[in-house]
Enzyme design. Structure first.
Site, mmCIF file in Angstrom:
data_model
loop_
_atom_site.group_PDB
_atom_site.id
_atom_site.type_symbol
_atom_site.label_atom_id
_atom_site.label_comp_id
_atom_site.label_asym_id
_atom_site.label_seq_id
_atom_site.Cartn_x
_atom_site.Cartn_y
_atom_site.Cartn_z
ATOM 1 N N SER A 125 42.481 32.898 52.115
ATOM 2 C CA SER A 125 41.906 32.235 50.936
ATOM 3 C C SER A 125 42.346 30.788 50.779
ATOM 4 O O SER A 125 43.482 30.425 51.104
ATOM 5 C CB SER A 125 42.349 33.025 49.689
ATOM 6 O OG SER A 125 42.151 32.265 48.530
ATOM 7 N N GLU A 127 43.210 29.663 48.113
ATOM 8 C CA GLU A 127 44.341 29.688 47.172
ATOM 9 C C GLU A 127 45.662 29.424 47.894
ATOM 10 O O GLU A 127 46.657 29.068 47.266
ATOM 11 C CB GLU A 127 44.416 31.043 46.466
ATOM 12 C CG GLU A 127 43.516 31.179 45.272
ATOM 13 C CD GLU A 127 43.873 30.240 44.128
ATOM 14 O OE1 GLU A 127 44.981 30.336 43.614
ATOM 15 O OE2 GLU A 127 43.028 29.410 43.761
ATOM 16 N N TYR A 149 49.348 35.895 43.919
ATOM 17 C CA TYR A 149 48.202 36.176 44.799
ATOM 18 C C TYR A 149 48.224 35.238 46.008
ATOM 19 O O TYR A 149 48.116 35.679 47.154
ATOM 20 C CB TYR A 149 46.892 35.998 44.008
ATOM 21 C CG TYR A 149 45.647 36.000 44.886
ATOM 22 C CD1 TYR A 149 45.052 37.198 45.276
ATOM 23 C CD2 TYR A 149 45.076 34.807 45.321
ATOM 24 C CE1 TYR A 149 43.918 37.210 46.076
ATOM 25 C CE2 TYR A 149 43.938 34.809 46.124
ATOM 26 C CZ TYR A 149 43.369 36.004 46.502
ATOM 27 O OH TYR A 149 42.251 36.000 47.306
HETATM 28 P P1 NDP Z 1 36.713 42.012 44.945
HETATM 29 O O1 NDP Z 1 37.810 41.961 43.957
HETATM 30 O O2 NDP Z 1 35.290 41.990 44.477
HETATM 31 O O3 NDP Z 1 36.881 43.349 45.834
HETATM 32 C C1 NDP Z 1 38.130 43.852 46.206
HETATM 33 C C2 NDP Z 1 37.962 45.159 46.945
HETATM 34 O O4 NDP Z 1 39.251 45.655 47.339
HETATM 35 C C3 NDP Z 1 37.310 46.297 46.114
HETATM 36 O O5 NDP Z 1 36.455 47.051 46.948
HETATM 37 C C4 NDP Z 1 38.504 47.142 45.715
HETATM 38 O O6 NDP Z 1 38.196 48.492 45.460
HETATM 39 C C5 NDP Z 1 39.332 47.037 46.991
HETATM 40 N N1 NDP Z 1 40.730 47.434 46.805
HETATM 41 C C6 NDP Z 1 41.602 46.984 45.872
HETATM 42 N N2 NDP Z 1 42.802 47.577 46.032
HETATM 43 C C7 NDP Z 1 42.677 48.426 47.094
HETATM 44 C C8 NDP Z 1 43.571 49.315 47.749
HETATM 45 N N3 NDP Z 1 44.832 49.450 47.353
HETATM 46 N N4 NDP Z 1 43.114 50.014 48.826
HETATM 47 C C9 NDP Z 1 41.831 49.894 49.225
HETATM 48 N N5 NDP Z 1 40.938 49.064 48.633
HETATM 49 C C10 NDP Z 1 41.356 48.332 47.586
HETATM 50 O O7 NDP Z 1 36.968 40.824 45.989
HETATM 51 P P2 NDP Z 1 35.917 39.922 46.813
HETATM 52 O O8 NDP Z 1 34.890 40.792 47.400
HETATM 53 O O9 NDP Z 1 35.525 38.752 45.989
HETATM 54 O O10 NDP Z 1 36.874 39.349 47.955
HETATM 55 C C11 NDP Z 1 37.052 40.031 49.196
HETATM 56 C C12 NDP Z 1 38.325 39.548 49.851
HETATM 57 O O11 NDP Z 1 38.234 38.143 50.109
HETATM 58 C C13 NDP Z 1 39.593 39.723 49.029
HETATM 59 O O12 NDP Z 1 40.647 39.977 49.935
HETATM 60 C C14 NDP Z 1 39.789 38.369 48.366
HETATM 61 O O13 NDP Z 1 41.147 38.176 48.050
HETATM 62 C C15 NDP Z 1 39.315 37.467 49.481
HETATM 63 N N6 NDP Z 1 38.784 36.180 49.067
HETATM 64 C C16 NDP Z 1 37.763 36.116 48.154
HETATM 65 C C17 NDP Z 1 37.210 34.906 47.827
HETATM 66 C C18 NDP Z 1 36.097 34.805 46.834
HETATM 67 O O14 NDP Z 1 35.847 33.687 46.361
HETATM 68 N N7 NDP Z 1 35.413 35.888 46.516
HETATM 69 C C19 NDP Z 1 37.696 33.653 48.458
HETATM 70 C C20 NDP Z 1 38.737 33.840 49.422
HETATM 71 C C21 NDP Z 1 39.255 35.067 49.714
HETATM 72 P P3 NDP Z 1 37.727 48.998 43.963
HETATM 73 O O15 NDP Z 1 36.286 48.581 43.849
HETATM 74 O O16 NDP Z 1 37.906 50.459 44.026
HETATM 75 O O17 NDP Z 1 38.619 48.297 42.992
HETATM 76 P P1 GDR Z 2 40.051 31.580 41.423
HETATM 77 O O1 GDR Z 2 38.756 32.060 40.605
HETATM 78 O O2 GDR Z 2 41.284 31.721 40.628
HETATM 79 O O3 GDR Z 2 39.727 30.224 41.978
HETATM 80 O O4 GDR Z 2 40.124 32.676 42.581
HETATM 81 P P2 GDR Z 2 38.450 32.155 39.042
HETATM 82 O O5 GDR Z 2 36.976 32.174 38.937
HETATM 83 O O6 GDR Z 2 39.204 33.255 38.400
HETATM 84 O O7 GDR Z 2 39.039 30.760 38.456
HETATM 85 C C1 GDR Z 2 38.522 29.514 38.850
HETATM 86 C C2 GDR Z 2 39.078 28.410 37.950
HETATM 87 O O8 GDR Z 2 38.515 28.530 36.649
HETATM 88 C C3 GDR Z 2 39.542 28.350 35.694
HETATM 89 N N1 GDR Z 2 39.178 29.004 34.432
HETATM 90 C C4 GDR Z 2 38.974 30.314 34.259
HETATM 91 N N2 GDR Z 2 39.011 31.343 35.140
HETATM 92 C C5 GDR Z 2 38.730 32.589 34.673
HETATM 93 N N3 GDR Z 2 38.724 33.613 35.539
HETATM 94 N N4 GDR Z 2 38.431 32.819 33.355
HETATM 95 C C6 GDR Z 2 38.394 31.810 32.433
HETATM 96 O O9 GDR Z 2 38.128 32.037 31.259
HETATM 97 C C7 GDR Z 2 38.668 30.497 32.913
HETATM 98 N N5 GDR Z 2 38.698 29.275 32.316
HETATM 99 C C8 GDR Z 2 39.016 28.384 33.250
HETATM 100 C C9 GDR Z 2 40.767 28.962 36.350
HETATM 101 O O10 GDR Z 2 41.962 28.520 35.694
HETATM 102 C C10 GDR Z 2 40.596 28.461 37.767
HETATM 103 O O11 GDR Z 2 41.111 27.166 37.892
HETATM 104 C C11 GDR Z 2 38.966 33.120 43.282
HETATM 105 C C12 GDR Z 2 39.215 34.591 43.674
HETATM 106 O O12 GDR Z 2 38.018 35.113 44.207
HETATM 107 C C13 GDR Z 2 40.310 34.696 44.722
HETATM 108 O O13 GDR Z 2 40.392 36.055 45.194
HETATM 109 C C14 GDR Z 2 39.958 33.778 45.881
HETATM 110 O O14 GDR Z 2 40.948 33.835 46.883
HETATM 111 C C15 GDR Z 2 39.788 32.344 45.382
HETATM 112 O O15 GDR Z 2 38.745 32.322 44.423
HETATM 113 C C16 GDR Z 2 39.415 31.382 46.502
#
Ligand code: NDP
Ligand code: GDR
Length: 320
Positions: A125, A127, A149
């Site tokens: 990520s 992050e 995280y």
């Molecule tokens: P989500 O939060 O939507 O999905 C997370 C998934 O992980 C769900 O299917 C959840 O299952 C599963 N999970 C959580 N805990 C466990 C566990 N202990 N064992 C097995 N499965 C588990 O995430 P995203 O789809 O958005 O992201 C996918 C991956 O990419 C993550 O690793 C995230 O950190 C990473 N990532 C995401 C980004 C983004 O912007 N979306 C950017 C960069 C990285 P359940 O539905 O049952 O909770």
């Molecule tokens: P992020 O996503 O932390 O970048 O992680 P999120 O959408 O939660 O926050 C983005 C930015 O928005 C600001 N923010 C708020 N965020 C949330 N959730 N709710 C609020 O009310 C709010 N107001 C302001 C946050 O402070 C932050 O700066 C996502 C996840 O998908 C991670 O798993 C992934 O790795 C990174 O993106 C890349």
């Protein structure tokens, strides 16, 4: 026919990736942790819940991973499972470390034990860059994570790289910047905004409470990003890649796009709530996806306006 095992199949990316791989003719198996209520709404939304096979397992339970790999014999593993909500990682730091960090070495060890030829994608990520000194982040940018995280993801990144270097395994890190979609969890800021816009239009909500609206993110569409995950595992050798759009915008700008789309002014609805500020913030993320473009032939197809409009449309439809 190739077999892919996806951990995190019920998440945003897992659902889009499962659809992408099924369309390519893969047999898709999803690791499925036991939950007390139905978590398949995204797979249902994409109409693929019955096309995916499921193996019960949890990434913190090494034996369940061993069993899943032995029984399903995948060619490729996409490791997407994580506690992925940054804000929760301060409230549940140990769980985040176990799932998002140790979960990675569990899957790497299970692959090494069962069949080290299996190719593995790790969901790293942006992050990890955290408090970055560089205005644009590449594969060479130093990591400075700002949350439990982010720290857990740095651990997973280095484990993935280490298993490649130590055991010659085909393991890749995709360093993905934020990617969103109509299937984004409601707790993430983009979906929180588009859901609020739809509810305000429907007269069900009056205000939208947000934290730091000056944070800048490089937002793309999840449907575009899952292709990059697959492309990484089709290369002749394993490597790490930044996946991003190359454009950054503040949360405030994103709000403006969403509210303008339905003819409203965000300033009339957004209320700043300091309780939503994070203990430590990532102020600026802007990825440089040049390596992905030159080596994988991948670029983002959807711009921020198209993405936000797509999400508002989907939420308006849901509210109906
Ligand atoms: P989500 O939060 O939507 O999905 C997370 C998934 O992980 C769900 O299917 C959840 O299952 C599963 N999970 C959580 N805990 C466990 C566990 N202990 N064992 C097995 N499965 C588990 O995430 P995203 O789809 O958005 O992201 C996918 C991956 O990419 C993550 O690793 C995230 O950190 C990473 N990532 C995401 C980004 C983004 O912007 N979306 C950017 C960069 C990285 P359940 O539905 O049952 O909770
Ligand atoms: P992020 O996503 O932390 O970048 O992680 P999120 O959408 O939660 O926050 C983005 C930015 O928005 C600001 N923010 C708020 N965020 C949330 N959730 N709710 C609020 O009310 C709010 N107001 C302001 C946050 O402070 C932050 O700066 C996502 C996840 O998908 C991670 O798993 C992934 O790795 C990174 O993106 C890349």
């Amino acid at each position: 026919m190739k077999t892919a095992l996806i951990t995190g199949v019920t998440g945003q990316d897992g659902a889009y990736l499962a659809k992408f791989l099924l369309d390519k003719g893969y047999r898709v198996v999803g690791l499925f942790p036991r939950r007390s209520s139905n978590t398949c709404w995204r797979l249902d939304y994409l109409n693929i819940a019955d096309e995916v096979e499921y193996m019960e397992g949890d990434v913190t339970d090494f034996t369940s991973l061993l069993r899943a790999l032995k029984l399903t014999k995948p060619d490729e593993v996409y490791h997407l499972a994580a506690q992925s909500f940054v804000a929760s990682s301060w409230k549940q730091p140990i769980l985040t470390a176990q799932v998002t960090g140790i979960g990675v070495v569990n899957i790497l060890e299970a692959i090494r034990e069962v069949n080290p030829e299996i190719k593995m994608y790790q969901a790293s990520s942006s992050e990890m860059f955290g408090m970055t000194e560089q205005s644009e982040q590449t594969e060479e940018t130093r990591f400075y994570p700002r949350s439990p995280y982010g720290v857990s993801k740095v651990f997973g990144y280095w484990m993935t790289k280490n298993y490649r270097e130590s055991f010659n395994m085909f393991t890749c890190n995709g360093i993905l910047f934020n990617h969103e979609s109509p299937l984004r969890g409601i707790e993430f800021v983009t979906r929180k905004v588009t859901d609020a816009v739809a509810r305000i239009v429907a007269g069900q909500q009056k205000e939208l409470h947000l934290g730091n609206i000056y944070a800048k993110r490089d937002w793309g569409f999840a449907g575009d990003y899952v292709e990059a995950m697959w492309l990484m595992l089709q290369q002749p050798s394993p490597d790490d890649y930044v996946i991003a759009t190359g454009r950054t915008a503040t949360v405030e700008e994103m709000c403006k796009i969403a509210f303008n789309y339905v003819g409203l002014n965000y300033q009339d609805y957004v209320v700043i709530d300091p309780q939503l500020y994070r203990p430590a913030e990532v102020d600026l993320l802007l990825g440089n996806p040049a390596k992905a473009k030159s080596k994988l032939g991948w670029t983002a197809k959807t711009n921020l306006e198209q993405l936000v409009h797509m999400m508002v449309d989907a939420d308006l439809e849901r509210i109906k």
